[in-house]
Write a protein that holds these residues in place. Structure first.
Motif, PDB file in Angstrom:
ATOM      1  N   PHE A  33       0.907  -1.162  -0.067  1.00 22.46           N
ATOM      2  CA  PHE A  33      -0.006   0.091  -0.086  1.00 22.46           C
ATOM      3  C   PHE A  33       0.821   1.221  -0.070  1.00 22.46           C
ATOM      4  CE2 PHE A  33      -2.701  -3.371   2.020  1.00 22.46           C
ATOM      5  CZ  PHE A  33      -4.070  -3.095   1.255  1.00 22.46           C
ATOM      6  N   LYS A  34       2.065   1.403   0.876  1.00 22.23           N
ATOM      7  CA  LYS A  34       2.706   2.405   0.909  1.00 22.23           C
ATOM      8  C   LYS A  34       3.526   2.499  -0.382  1.00 22.23           C
ATOM      9  CE  LYS A  34       6.952   1.981   2.171  1.00 22.23           C
ATOM     10  NZ  LYS A  34       8.420   1.855   2.845  1.00 22.23           N
ATOM     11  N   GLU A  35       4.203   1.585  -1.073  1.00 28.27           N
ATOM     12  CA  GLU A  35       4.755   1.603  -2.342  1.00 28.27           C
ATOM     13  C   GLU A  35       3.461   2.241  -3.502  1.00 28.27           C
ATOM     14  OE1 GLU A  35       7.953   1.608  -3.027  1.00 28.27           O
ATOM     15  OE2 GLU A  35       8.077   1.642  -0.901  1.00 28.27           O
ATOM     16  N   ARG A  36       2.384   1.849  -3.355  1.00 30.66           N
ATOM     17  CA  ARG A  36       1.491   2.356  -4.353  1.00 30.66           C
ATOM     18  C   ARG A  36       1.249   3.832  -4.032  1.00 30.66           C
ATOM     19  NH1 ARG A  36      -0.866  -3.150  -4.288  1.00 30.66           N
ATOM     20  NH2 ARG A  36      -2.352  -2.444  -2.551  1.00 30.66           N
ATOM     21  N   PHE A  37       1.012   4.334  -3.019  1.00 31.04           N
ATOM     22  CA  PHE A  37       1.061   5.431  -2.543  1.00 31.04           C
ATOM     23  C   PHE A  37       2.172   6.374  -2.929  1.00 31.04           C
ATOM     24  CE2 PHE A  37       1.626   8.963   0.524  1.00 31.04           C
ATOM     25  CZ  PHE A  37       0.509   9.805   0.342  1.00 31.04           C
ATOM     26  N   MET A  38       3.524   5.927  -2.472  1.00 30.13           N
ATOM     27  CA  MET A  38       4.547   6.628  -3.225  1.00 30.13           C
ATOM     28  C   MET A  38       4.906   6.720  -4.390  1.00 30.13           C
ATOM     29  SD  MET A  38       5.731   7.539  -0.472  1.00 30.13           S
ATOM     30  CE  MET A  38       7.296   8.467  -0.856  1.00 30.13           C
ATOM     31  N   GLN A  39       4.349   5.600  -5.488  1.00 29.99           N
ATOM     32  CA  GLN A  39       4.468   5.741  -6.993  1.00 29.99           C
ATOM     33  C   GLN A  39       3.490   6.691  -7.405  1.00 29.99           C
ATOM     34  OE1 GLN A  39       6.846   3.958  -8.791  1.00 29.99           O
ATOM     35  NE2 GLN A  39       6.015   5.478 -10.253  1.00 29.99           N
ATOM     36  N   CYS A  40       2.437   6.694  -7.080  1.00 31.52           N
ATOM     37  CA  CYS A  40       1.351   7.654  -7.116  1.00 31.52           C
ATOM     38  C   CYS A  40       1.939   9.167  -6.848  1.00 31.52           C
ATOM     39  CB  CYS A  40       0.119   7.611  -6.348  1.00 31.52           C
ATOM     40  SG  CYS A  40      -1.162   8.778  -6.769  1.00 31.52           S
ATOM     41  N   LEU A  41       2.542   9.441  -5.746  1.00 31.81           N
ATOM     42  CA  LEU A  41       2.847  10.737  -5.756  1.00 31.81           C
ATOM     43  C   LEU A  41       4.169  11.099  -6.527  1.00 31.81           C
ATOM     44  CD1 LEU A  41       3.583  11.003  -1.649  1.00 31.81           C
ATOM     45  CD2 LEU A  41       1.972  12.165  -3.091  1.00 31.81           C
ATOM     46  N   ARG A  42       5.012  10.035  -7.028  1.00 33.54           N
ATOM     47  CA  ARG A  42       5.964  10.452  -7.923  1.00 33.54           C
ATOM     48  C   ARG A  42       5.353  10.652  -9.186  1.00 33.54           C
ATOM     49  NH1 ARG A  42       8.710   6.564  -4.704  1.00 33.54           N
ATOM     50  NH2 ARG A  42       8.014   4.698  -5.962  1.00 33.54           N
ATOM     51  N   SER A  44       2.559  11.839  -9.876  1.00 31.70           N
ATOM     52  CA  SER A  44       1.705  13.216  -9.993  1.00 31.70           C
ATOM     53  C   SER A  44       2.638  14.270  -9.736  1.00 31.70           C
ATOM     54  CB  SER A  44       0.618  13.042  -9.060  1.00 31.70           C
ATOM     55  OG  SER A  44       1.126  13.008  -7.806  1.00 31.70           O
ATOM     56  N   GLY A  45       3.894  14.079  -9.647  1.00 34.07           N
ATOM     57  CA  GLY A  45       4.749  15.565  -9.265  1.00 34.07           C
ATOM     58  C   GLY A  45       4.600  15.684  -7.641  1.00 34.07           C
ATOM     59  N   TYR A  46       4.282  14.794  -6.805  1.00 34.02           N
ATOM     60  CA  TYR A  46       4.111  14.951  -5.485  1.00 34.02           C
ATOM     61  C   TYR A  46       2.977  15.936  -5.341  1.00 34.02           C
ATOM     62  CZ  TYR A  46       8.295  12.644  -5.410  1.00 34.02           C
ATOM     63  OH  TYR A  46       9.379  11.654  -5.324  1.00 34.02           O
ATOM     64  N   GLU A  47       1.681  15.845  -5.920  1.00 34.49           N
ATOM     65  CA  GLU A  47       0.645  16.411  -5.635  1.00 34.49           C
ATOM     66  C   GLU A  47      -0.265  15.377  -4.801  1.00 34.49           C
ATOM     67  OE1 GLU A  47      -2.115  18.961  -5.387  1.00 34.49           O
ATOM     68  OE2 GLU A  47      -0.396  19.464  -6.688  1.00 34.49           O
ATOM     69  N   SER A  48      -0.419  15.525  -3.560  1.00 34.89           N
ATOM     70  CA  SER A  48      -0.876  14.585  -2.719  1.00 34.89           C
ATOM     71  C   SER A  48      -2.291  14.433  -2.811  1.00 34.89           C
ATOM     72  CB  SER A  48      -0.543  14.923  -1.330  1.00 34.89           C
ATOM     73  OG  SER A  48      -1.162  16.107  -0.898  1.00 34.89           O
ATOM     74  N   SER A  49      -3.106  15.471  -3.524  1.00 36.19           N
ATOM     75  CA  SER A  49      -4.389  15.241  -3.579  1.00 36.19           C
ATOM     76  C   SER A  49      -4.832  14.341  -4.511  1.00 36.19           C
ATOM     77  CB  SER A  49      -5.192  16.754  -3.948  1.00 36.19           C
ATOM     78  OG  SER A  49      -4.536  17.399  -5.058  1.00 36.19           O
ATOM     79  N   ALA A  50      -4.100  13.798  -5.712  1.00 29.16           N
ATOM     80  CA  ALA A  50      -4.053  12.937  -6.707  1.00 29.16           C
ATOM     81  C   ALA A  50      -4.100  11.661  -6.126  1.00 29.16           C
ATOM     82  CB  ALA A  50      -3.202  13.494  -7.686  1.00 29.16           C
ATOM     83  N   CYS A  51      -3.622  11.414  -4.861  1.00 30.19           N
ATOM     84  CA  CYS A  51      -3.349  10.157  -4.313  1.00 30.19           C
ATOM     85  C   CYS A  51      -4.047   9.990  -2.979  1.00 30.19           C
ATOM     86  CB  CYS A  51      -1.770   9.973  -4.106  1.00 30.19           C
ATOM     87  SG  CYS A  51      -0.856  10.359  -5.652  1.00 30.19           S
ATOM     88  N   ARG A  52      -5.064  10.551  -2.855  1.00 24.76           N
ATOM     89  CA  ARG A  52      -6.030  10.305  -1.788  1.00 24.76           C
ATOM     90  C   ARG A  52      -6.406   8.896  -1.499  1.00 24.76           C
ATOM     91  NH1 ARG A  52     -10.283  13.809  -0.900  1.00 24.76           N
ATOM     92  NH2 ARG A  52      -9.956  13.480   1.218  1.00 24.76           N
ATOM     93  N   GLN A  53      -7.187   8.327  -2.657  1.00 20.20           N
ATOM     94  CA  GLN A  53      -7.491   6.945  -2.524  1.00 20.20           C
ATOM     95  C   GLN A  53      -6.324   6.137  -2.058  1.00 20.20           C
ATOM     96  OE1 GLN A  53     -10.856   6.826  -2.471  1.00 20.20           O
ATOM     97  NE2 GLN A  53     -11.205   5.864  -4.487  1.00 20.20           N
ATOM     98  N   ARG A  54      -5.308   6.169  -2.323  1.00 16.82           N
ATOM     99  CA  ARG A  54      -4.229   5.260  -1.986  1.00 16.82           C
ATOM    100  C   ARG A  54      -3.886   5.505  -0.536  1.00 16.82           C
ATOM    101  NH1 ARG A  54      -2.686   5.907  -7.499  1.00 16.82           N
ATOM    102  NH2 ARG A  54      -2.871   3.931  -8.735  1.00 16.82           N
TER     103      ARG A  54
END
Length: 92
Positions: A33-42, A44-54
């Motif tokens: 779960f952490k890796e999917r979240f971190m990949q999403c952040l990378r 999206s250019g570290y735009e956390s709102s794009a990764c809220r589901q993860r």
């Protein structure tokens, strides 16, 4: 003129933070779960709102495995995502 301070007159009692300090995930139970979240952040250019589901999935994993206190997801800032989930479910 004495300006010496007596530091021993007051005792300081530290207390743990209300939120923010959790047991480490020594067994890697939530690593995926952490890796999917971190990949999403990378991605999206570290735009956390794009990764809220993860982020929500990661926190749910931690709560299920007692790596953090159980909290309603609404209190953790995910009320809108929970409302979207309930609207997406078809009624029987």
């Amino acid at each position: 003129m004495s300006t010496a301070m007596n530091f021993s007159s007051k005792s300081f009692k530290p207390r743990p933070p209300d939120k923010g300090a959790f047991p480490l995930d020594h067994f890697g139970e939530c690593s995926a779960f952490k890796e999917r979240f971190m990949q999403c952040l990378r991605d999206s250019g570290y735009e956390s709102s794009a990764c809220r589901q993860r982020a929500m999935a990661y926190l749910e994993c931690r709560m299920e495995r007692q790596l953090m206190a159980n909290e309603p997801l609404e209190k953790l800032g995910f009320k809108d995502l929970i409302d979207e989930k309930s609207e997406a479910k078809p009624e029987k």
